[in-house]
Design a protein around this motif. Sequence first.
Motif, mmCIF file in Angstrom:
data_model
loop_
_atom_site.group_PDB
_atom_site.id
_atom_site.type_symbol
_atom_site.label_atom_id
_atom_site.label_comp_id
_atom_site.label_asym_id
_atom_site.label_seq_id
_atom_site.Cartn_x
_atom_site.Cartn_y
_atom_site.Cartn_z
ATOM 1 N N MET A 1 0.758 -1.002 -0.071
ATOM 2 C CA MET A 1 -0.109 0.199 0.118
ATOM 3 C C MET A 1 0.864 1.307 -0.002
ATOM 4 N N ILE A 2 0.437 2.151 -0.867
ATOM 5 C CA ILE A 2 1.259 3.483 -0.925
ATOM 6 C C ILE A 2 1.160 4.347 0.376
ATOM 7 N N LYS A 3 1.867 4.819 0.932
ATOM 8 C CA LYS A 3 2.008 5.621 2.421
ATOM 9 C C LYS A 3 2.260 6.979 1.867
ATOM 10 N N SER A 4 3.423 7.130 1.309
ATOM 11 C CA SER A 4 4.218 8.354 0.843
ATOM 12 C C SER A 4 4.180 8.635 -0.576
ATOM 13 N N VAL A 5 3.820 9.933 -1.033
ATOM 14 C CA VAL A 5 3.859 10.168 -2.637
ATOM 15 C C VAL A 5 4.750 11.062 -2.687
ATOM 16 N N GLY A 6 5.370 11.418 -3.920
ATOM 17 C CA GLY A 6 6.239 12.334 -4.155
ATOM 18 C C GLY A 6 5.817 13.280 -5.560
ATOM 19 N N VAL A 7 5.763 14.613 -5.473
ATOM 20 C CA VAL A 7 5.294 15.234 -6.416
ATOM 21 C C VAL A 7 6.588 16.222 -7.184
ATOM 22 N N VAL A 8 6.848 15.681 -8.236
ATOM 23 C CA VAL A 8 7.920 16.560 -8.887
ATOM 24 C C VAL A 8 7.278 17.402 -9.949
ATOM 25 N N GLY A 9 7.368 18.701 -9.600
ATOM 26 C CA GLY A 9 6.736 19.711 -10.386
ATOM 27 C C GLY A 9 5.381 20.144 -9.859
ATOM 28 N N THR A 10 5.408 21.401 -9.407
ATOM 29 C CA THR A 10 4.261 21.888 -8.703
ATOM 30 C C THR A 10 3.937 23.257 -9.519
ATOM 31 N N GLY A 11 3.692 23.229 -10.662
ATOM 32 C CA GLY A 11 2.957 24.262 -11.330
ATOM 33 C C GLY A 11 1.407 24.098 -10.946
ATOM 34 N N MET A 12 0.586 24.582 -11.626
ATOM 35 C CA MET A 12 -0.917 24.728 -11.559
ATOM 36 C C MET A 12 -1.463 23.307 -11.324
ATOM 37 N N LEU A 13 -1.217 22.375 -12.092
ATOM 38 C CA LEU A 13 -1.806 21.030 -11.739
ATOM 39 C C LEU A 13 -1.001 20.140 -10.944
ATOM 40 N N GLY A 14 0.256 20.206 -10.820
ATOM 41 C CA GLY A 14 0.970 19.438 -9.784
ATOM 42 C C GLY A 14 0.690 19.922 -8.501
ATOM 43 N N ALA A 15 0.417 21.063 -8.302
ATOM 44 C CA ALA A 15 0.247 21.779 -6.997
ATOM 45 C C ALA A 15 -1.142 21.293 -6.506
ATOM 46 N N ALA A 16 -2.218 21.525 -7.368
ATOM 47 C CA ALA A 16 -3.332 20.844 -6.999
ATOM 48 C C ALA A 16 -3.528 19.419 -6.673
ATOM 49 N N ILE A 17 -2.473 18.438 -7.439
ATOM 50 C CA ILE A 17 -2.404 17.156 -7.240
ATOM 51 C C ILE A 17 -1.940 17.069 -5.873
ATOM 52 N N ALA A 18 -0.905 17.729 -5.412
ATOM 53 C CA ALA A 18 -0.272 17.594 -4.108
ATOM 54 C C ALA A 18 -1.232 17.907 -2.978
ATOM 55 N N ARG A 19 -1.905 18.922 -3.019
ATOM 56 C CA ARG A 19 -2.827 19.139 -2.183
ATOM 57 C C ARG A 19 -4.115 18.386 -1.878
ATOM 58 N N ARG A 20 -4.539 17.804 -3.037
ATOM 59 C CA ARG A 20 -5.336 16.843 -3.156
ATOM 60 C C ARG A 20 -4.943 15.509 -2.370
ATOM 61 N N LEU A 21 -3.894 15.237 -2.527
ATOM 62 C CA LEU A 21 -3.231 13.910 -1.900
ATOM 63 C C LEU A 21 -2.824 14.206 -0.336
ATOM 64 N N ALA A 22 -2.450 15.341 -0.126
ATOM 65 C CA ALA A 22 -2.417 15.727 1.177
ATOM 66 C C ALA A 22 -3.607 15.759 2.168
ATOM 67 N N GLN A 23 -4.690 16.229 1.617
ATOM 68 C CA GLN A 23 -5.834 16.208 2.185
ATOM 69 C C GLN A 23 -6.598 15.010 2.357
ATOM 70 N N ALA A 24 -6.303 13.983 1.471
ATOM 71 C CA ALA A 24 -6.757 12.719 1.585
ATOM 72 C C ALA A 24 -5.883 11.714 2.765
ATOM 73 N N GLY A 25 -4.731 12.352 3.045
ATOM 74 C CA GLY A 25 -4.192 11.744 4.231
ATOM 75 C C GLY A 25 -2.818 11.018 3.748
ATOM 76 N N HIS A 26 -2.218 11.311 2.569
ATOM 77 C CA HIS A 26 -1.219 10.792 2.124
ATOM 78 C C HIS A 26 -0.017 11.663 2.793
ATOM 79 N N LYS A 27 1.497 11.118 2.967
ATOM 80 C CA LYS A 27 2.451 12.037 3.229
ATOM 81 C C LYS A 27 2.918 12.379 1.814
ATOM 82 N N VAL A 28 2.898 13.962 1.421
ATOM 83 C CA VAL A 28 3.395 14.200 0.274
ATOM 84 C C VAL A 28 4.506 14.867 0.319
ATOM 85 N N PHE A 29 5.502 14.540 -0.427
ATOM 86 C CA PHE A 29 6.962 15.082 -0.680
ATOM 87 C C PHE A 29 6.733 16.060 -2.042
ATOM 88 N N VAL A 30 7.181 17.207 -1.964
ATOM 89 C CA VAL A 30 7.142 18.146 -3.410
ATOM 90 C C VAL A 30 8.468 18.817 -3.586
#
Length: 295
Positions: A1-30
Amino acid sequence: MIKSVGVVGTGMLGAAIARRLAQAGHKVFVYNRTSQKALDLTSCGCVYASSPKEVAQLSDLVITVVRDGSAVLDVSFGKDGIIHGCETAPVIADMSTISPMDSVKINKRFEEHNIVWLGTPVMGGPDAAADGRLVLIADGDKASFDGIRDVFDVLCNKIHYVGKSGTAHAVKLCMNMQIASLAVSLSEGITLARIMNVPPETFLDVLNSTYFGTGMSRNKAFKMINSQYNATFTLENLTKDLNIICDTAKPSDVYLEMSQTILSMYTRALSGGMGDLDYTGILEFVRQNTKSDNS
């Protein structure tokens, strides 16, 4: 099971993806090349990483959302790139819009290091990502994709697995061709209505009552006629994608006449300083070009 997710590239779309995953409870590295764009995400619970390498070291899954194929290569294999932080062999999923040829090449380079790389481009902008309404097109190793699908279920309401490496990015280019042609068609329809003294709202109301209405004509066109072009996907980025579309067709000696024509329009709009507008800002180019032709 995926616990931590990294997002490389936090422009408009990447930032929205990172926020959504963090709100869902994932540990998110950006990480982002312009560091402030990644640092801004710490306010919603994301953790800043200093390099793609560090993101890979800390994550079970790394999602890349960058400008083009050369940017994917850079964050993947460049100095302090993802490849240098894969001791625990995370899965890499690319949401960028790149050519299918680049997709196959990048996949092979990761395969040489026994690292799973998946093509996972998406349809839908930052607003869709924030609400979990993206449409995902996925390719690559099916078992590996199934193992991370729970993460994408947070971001997407529709997922299409389409097969071997390169296929997803090919479909994505076909989809972006539709976006560009619809934006131009709407722009010329609005312009034609205006020069015939028909309120563009009337044109849109009739269009949207028929089979030919689209999400764009219902959700964006009324903003277009009021010159509201707050970007969710910039005119500059769609111009980049149109170049990729036309370049992808060349090796097969296929001439995509409509795409070439639309590319010329977007390129001239970009040269005219419209690159930061939403892609639907092509209406301003059509309007200005019409005035020029009639002067």
